[in-house]
Motif scaffolding. Structure first.
Motif, PDB file in Angstrom:
ATOM      1  N   TRP A   1       0.845  -1.183   0.000  1.00 44.24           N
ATOM      2  CA  TRP A   1       0.000   0.000   0.000  1.00 44.24           C
ATOM      3  C   TRP A   1       0.897   1.255   0.000  1.00 44.24           C
ATOM      4  N   GLN A   2       0.411   2.276  -0.736  1.00 44.39           N
ATOM      5  CA  GLN A   2       1.152   3.532  -0.830  1.00 44.39           C
ATOM      6  C   GLN A   2       0.233   4.713  -0.516  1.00 44.39           C
ATOM      7  N   PHE A   3       0.632   5.494   0.454  1.00 43.48           N
ATOM      8  CA  PHE A   3      -0.061   6.747   0.751  1.00 43.48           C
ATOM      9  C   PHE A   3       0.772   7.856   0.082  1.00 43.48           C
ATOM     10  N   LEU A   4       0.224   8.377  -1.058  1.00 39.41           N
ATOM     11  CA  LEU A   4       0.988   9.258  -1.914  1.00 39.41           C
ATOM     12  C   LEU A   4       0.642  10.737  -1.669  1.00 39.41           C
ATOM     13  N   HIS A   5       1.490  11.591  -2.276  1.00 40.09           N
ATOM     14  CA  HIS A   5       1.197  13.025  -2.238  1.00 40.09           C
ATOM     15  C   HIS A   5      -0.091  13.304  -3.013  1.00 40.09           C
ATOM     16  N   GLY A   6      -0.795  14.261  -2.647  1.00 37.44           N
ATOM     17  CA  GLY A   6      -2.082  14.553  -3.255  1.00 37.44           C
ATOM     18  C   GLY A   6      -3.213  13.835  -2.561  1.00 37.44           C
ATOM     19  N   HIS A   7      -2.866  13.187  -1.431  1.00 39.37           N
ATOM     20  CA  HIS A   7      -3.873  12.510  -0.616  1.00 39.37           C
ATOM     21  C   HIS A   7      -4.631  11.454  -1.413  1.00 39.37           C
ATOM     22  N   ARG A   8      -3.872  10.595  -2.025  1.00 41.33           N
ATOM     23  CA  ARG A   8      -4.484   9.500  -2.764  1.00 41.33           C
ATOM     24  C   ARG A   8      -3.746   8.198  -2.434  1.00 41.33           C
ATOM     25  N   LEU A   9      -4.450   7.073  -2.690  1.00 41.87           N
ATOM     26  CA  LEU A   9      -3.941   5.724  -2.382  1.00 41.87           C
ATOM     27  C   LEU A   9      -3.437   5.079  -3.663  1.00 41.87           C
ATOM     28  N   GLY A  10      -2.212   4.506  -3.603  1.00 42.38           N
ATOM     29  CA  GLY A  10      -1.632   3.793  -4.733  1.00 42.38           C
ATOM     30  C   GLY A  10      -1.170   2.397  -4.313  1.00 42.38           C
ATOM     31  N   TRP A  11      -0.596   1.671  -5.301  1.00 42.07           N
ATOM     32  CA  TRP A  11      -0.192   0.283  -5.070  1.00 42.07           C
ATOM     33  C   TRP A  11       1.218   0.049  -5.601  1.00 42.07           C
ATOM     34  N   GLY A  12       1.915  -0.732  -4.876  1.00 47.74           N
ATOM     35  CA  GLY A  12       3.218  -1.188  -5.343  1.00 47.74           C
ATOM     36  C   GLY A  12       3.155  -2.664  -5.690  1.00 47.74           C
ATOM     37  N   GLN A  13       4.270  -3.195  -6.010  1.00 45.67           N
ATOM     38  CA  GLN A  13       4.329  -4.617  -6.366  1.00 45.67           C
ATOM     39  C   GLN A  13       4.221  -5.481  -5.103  1.00 45.67           C
TER      40      GLN A  13
END
Length: 272
Positions: free
Chosen positions: A260-272
């Motif tokens: 799980w990734q908590f990214l800039h811009g207050h959005r959720l992303g995914w890693g491998q």
């Protein structure tokens, strides 16, 4: 011998001889008076040593004591035999010491009584078979329970971003899209306020009916607020879609592991 003495001279000679006899133990024989030449009488005194008295034979008590001591061996033979002493001047008591027999160097071994032979108890064959039968039944039941437990154990399948098998990869992609949508709508306010960013690895176990079994953080982001936010997003997104028949035929639980990734811009992303 005194010659030519008168009556007074004879008396004096006789008295002297008697005293000498008493002192020296000499027996005195009567004088042999013979007429001498010229009409004179001659007195001859013969001094004879008195014979020593012969020892008296031992008394009956002394002989009995000698016989009694004679039975004692060498110690009795060395004892002196008392002689008769009518006046009690001689001590006739005899002290005899007997040597004690030497102690044995080795003690005799103890006498061991032979052991009492006991007959072994008769073998109860029926009881042995019953016991073995019970043990076999117990082992069989335990094996059956283990087999049932293994058979009833949920069939699990681990999937991740690297899974390529279509049916599992397709389900994982649907699961990710739902979690990402819920996460962006419920992005943690604390992360917005404090500008917290980071990555974490989360494990989620999903049953065949879509319910969540467990949620675990395998690697923290370094911020407890982000780790708790990821767990909260999964709980809000559940339940997920039930397994399709192709997955349900061989799997009871899917173990999904994603970064799980908590990214800039207050959005959720995914890693491998």
């Amino acid at each position: 011998m005194t010659r030519g003495a008168g009556p007074f001279g004879w008396a004096l000679a006789l008295a002297t001889a008697l005293h000498l006899g008493l002192i020296l133990g000499i027996a005195i024989q009567p004088p042999d008076v013979r007429p001498s030449e010229g009409g004179r009488e001659t007195l001859e005194i013969l001094l004879v040593r008195a014979a020593e008295p012969s020892p008296e034979p031992p008394s009956a008590s002394a002989l009995a004591q000698i016989d009694h001591l004679g039975a004692g061996g060498d110690a009795a033979a060395d004892a002196e035999v008392p002689v008769s002493d009518p006046e009690g001047a001689i001590d006739t008591s005899v002290e005899v010491e007997f040597e004690a027999p030497p102690e044995p160097l080795f003690e005799d071994p103890p006498i061991l009584e032979p052991p009492i032979e006991t007959r072994p108890a008769p073998i109860d064959v029926a009881r042995i078979f019953d016991s073995r039968g019970a043990e076999i039944a117990r082992l069989t039941e335990r094996a059956r329970e283990r087999s049932n437990a293994y058979a009833n154990r949920p069939r699990r399948k681990a999937i991740s971003a690297s899974t390529t098998e279509y049916k599992y990869a397709s389900y994982l992609d649907d699961w990710r899209r739902k979690v990402e949508q819920i996460g962006n709508l419920n992005y943690p306010e604390v992360a917005k306020q404090r500008q917290l960013y980071g990555n974490l690895i989360l494990h989620v176990a999903v049953r065949a009916d879509g319910q969540v079994e467990t949620i675990r953080v395998l690697r923290s982001s370094g911020f407890a607020e982000l780790d708790e936010a990821a767990v909260r997003i999964v709980e809000l997104a559940a339940p997920f879609a039930p397994f399709p028949p192709a997955i349900r035929a061989e799997t009871d639980v899917l173990d999904i592991t994603r970064t799980w990734q908590f990214l800039h811009g207050h959005r959720l992303g995914w890693g491998q």
